[in-house]
Design a protein around this motif. Structure first.
Motif, PDB file in Angstrom:
ATOM      1  N   GLU A 133      15.965   5.254   3.674  1.00 62.43           N
ATOM      2  CA  GLU A 133      15.913   4.116   4.592  1.00 62.43           C
ATOM      3  C   GLU A 133      14.924   4.377   5.735  1.00 62.43           C
ATOM      4  N   ASP A 134      14.963   5.600   6.267  1.00 68.77           N
ATOM      5  CA  ASP A 134      14.008   5.946   7.337  1.00 68.77           C
ATOM      6  C   ASP A 134      12.573   5.877   6.831  1.00 68.77           C
ATOM      7  N   LEU A 135      12.343   6.348   5.603  1.00 72.83           N
ATOM      8  CA  LEU A 135      10.995   6.311   5.037  1.00 72.83           C
ATOM      9  C   LEU A 135      10.529   4.873   4.836  1.00 72.83           C
ATOM     10  N   THR A 136      11.425   4.001   4.372  1.00 70.30           N
ATOM     11  CA  THR A 136      11.061   2.591   4.183  1.00 70.30           C
ATOM     12  C   THR A 136      10.703   1.946   5.519  1.00 70.30           C
ATOM     13  N   ALA A 138       9.591   3.484   8.187  1.00 64.98           N
ATOM     14  CA  ALA A 138       8.313   4.050   8.642  1.00 64.98           C
ATOM     15  C   ALA A 138       7.141   3.424   7.895  1.00 64.98           C
ATOM     16  N   GLN A 139       7.294   3.200   6.587  1.00 68.87           N
ATOM     17  CA  GLN A 139       6.224   2.562   5.816  1.00 68.87           C
ATOM     18  C   GLN A 139       5.976   1.133   6.301  1.00 68.87           C
ATOM     19  N   ALA A 140       7.048   0.399   6.616  1.00 72.11           N
ATOM     20  CA  ALA A 140       6.877  -0.954   7.138  1.00 72.11           C
ATOM     21  C   ALA A 140       6.135  -0.935   8.476  1.00 72.11           C
ATOM     22  N   ARG A 145       1.110  -1.838  11.539  1.00 69.78           N
ATOM     23  CA  ARG A 145       0.035  -1.324  12.393  1.00 69.78           C
ATOM     24  C   ARG A 145      -1.321  -1.429  11.705  1.00 69.78           C
ATOM     25  N   GLU A 146      -1.361  -1.195  10.404  1.00 67.71           N
ATOM     26  CA  GLU A 146      -2.618  -1.338   9.677  1.00 67.71           C
ATOM     27  C   GLU A 146      -3.125  -2.782   9.741  1.00 67.71           C
ATOM     28  N   GLY A 147      -2.177  -3.756   9.615  1.00 66.59           N
ATOM     29  CA  GLY A 147      -2.576  -5.151   9.734  1.00 66.59           C
ATOM     30  C   GLY A 147      -3.131  -5.463  11.112  1.00 66.59           C
ATOM     31  N   ALA A 148      -2.487  -4.930  12.158  1.00 63.70           N
ATOM     32  CA  ALA A 148      -2.989  -5.160  13.515  1.00 63.70           C
ATOM     33  C   ALA A 148      -4.359  -4.534  13.710  1.00 63.70           C
ATOM     34  N   VAL A 149      -4.549  -3.339  13.151  1.00 61.92           N
ATOM     35  CA  VAL A 149      -5.855  -2.686  13.268  1.00 61.92           C
ATOM     36  C   VAL A 149      -6.933  -3.489  12.547  1.00 61.92           C
ATOM     37  N   GLY A 150      -6.585  -4.047  11.350  1.00 59.83           N
ATOM     38  CA  GLY A 150      -7.553  -4.879  10.635  1.00 59.83           C
ATOM     39  C   GLY A 150      -7.938  -6.107  11.437  1.00 59.83           C
ATOM     40  N   THR A 151      -6.950  -6.740  12.082  1.00 56.51           N
ATOM     41  CA  THR A 151      -7.255  -7.916  12.900  1.00 56.51           C
ATOM     42  C   THR A 151      -8.167  -7.555  14.069  1.00 56.51           C
ATOM     43  N   LYS A 152      -7.867  -6.437  14.725  1.00 59.08           N
ATOM     44  CA  LYS A 152      -8.704  -6.016  15.856  1.00 59.08           C
ATOM     45  C   LYS A 152     -10.113  -5.664  15.406  1.00 59.08           C
ATOM     46  N   GLU A 153     -10.225  -5.059  14.218  1.00 61.06           N
ATOM     47  CA  GLU A 153     -11.558  -4.731  13.709  1.00 61.06           C
ATOM     48  C   GLU A 153     -12.366  -6.010  13.449  1.00 61.06           C
TER      49      GLU A 153
END
Length: 264
Positions: A133-136, A138-140, A145-153
């Protein structure tokens, strides 16, 4: 007379004829022998007893005993055999009970160990489920965060493109301003030269002088042949483009290809 090792209940059966040496000790994991358990038994106990029962009978028959004596001997023999059978039966029951008790105790110990191991397995499963559950989660979080980074890029790329376009426009404007500054500087220099020449020629103060007061930007001098243009922008602003050789204000700097027509 020979003795045989009699292993207690729960002990492994030794091979035939095995005799422990002086340094031998039982395994600590084996169950303790029952109280009063005989570790050694005589293998020849049964046979001598049967011989002691048969020998008197043989002696009596040779002497010729009476019928009553024979009957008593037979009765005694039957009672003794019955007693021995009962004794062996009781001994077998005791041995079986002892072994069964030892086996039951061993089974209970094994059951407790299995239950403890099962409890540990359940605890490990619960810990593994919590870790999953913790791993799931963390993956979410990482995906978000990856989506936010893509938007900022993407925003950064857009801003960089806008900045590049702004720089290009600014450079164009700077080029135009530099051209105008160059035209103004040229006109001022020409005006100063003409003023100096007019002062040396001793022209009277009543003679009108060419000025650039009412001339468009980049045009120096008055009418006639005294007109000059700093660049083609000034020629076009005065409405004289294209300007040809012989016309007021023509100069070679306005005719770069040298065909006699400037500011084409």
């Amino acid at each position: 007379m020979s003795a045989r090792f009699n292993p207690p209940p729960g002990w492994p059966v030794p091979p035939a004829g095995w005799i422990p040496d002086s340094t031998w000790e039982p395994d600590p994991s084996w169950p303790a022998p029952p109280a009063g358990w005989p570790m050694w038994i005589d293998d020849t106990v049964t046979e001598p007893r049967e011989e002691t029962m048969l020998l008197p009978l043989a002696g009596l028959s040779s002497v010729g005993p009476t019928t009553g004596a024979r009957q008593d001997n037979r009765t005694r023999r039957i009672v003794l055999i019955a007693f021995l059978c009962l004794a062996f039966l009781v001994l077998g029951l005791l041995l079986g009970k002892g072994r069964a008790g030892a086996q039951l105790a061993a089974a209970e110990t094994t059951l407790e160990e299995v239950q403890a191991e099962r409890a540990r397995v359940e605890e490990d499963k619960a810990a593994l489920h919590t870790s999953q559950e913790d791993l799931t989660a963390a993956q979410a979080t990482v995906t978000e965060r990856e989506g936010a980074v893509g938007t900022k890029e993407a925003e950064l790329v857009t801003r960089e493109s806008a900045a590049a376009a702004a720089e290009t426009d600014l450079q164009s404007r700077l080029t135009v301003v530099e051209g105008r500054e160059s035209a103004v500087a040229t006109a001022e220099a020409d005006l100063q030269a003409r003023s100096a020449a007019a002062g040396r020629s001793g022209t009277s103060s009543s003679t009108p002088k060419a000025t650039t007061q009412d001339a468009p930007a980049g045009i120096v001098g008055g009418g006639g042949g005294n007109v000059s243009y700093a660049n083609c922008d000034a020629v076009r602003a005065a409405g004289k483009a294209p300007i040809r050789v012989g016309e007021p204000g023509y100069s070679k700097k306005l005719d770069r290809d040298g065909d006699g027509v400037g500011c084409e």
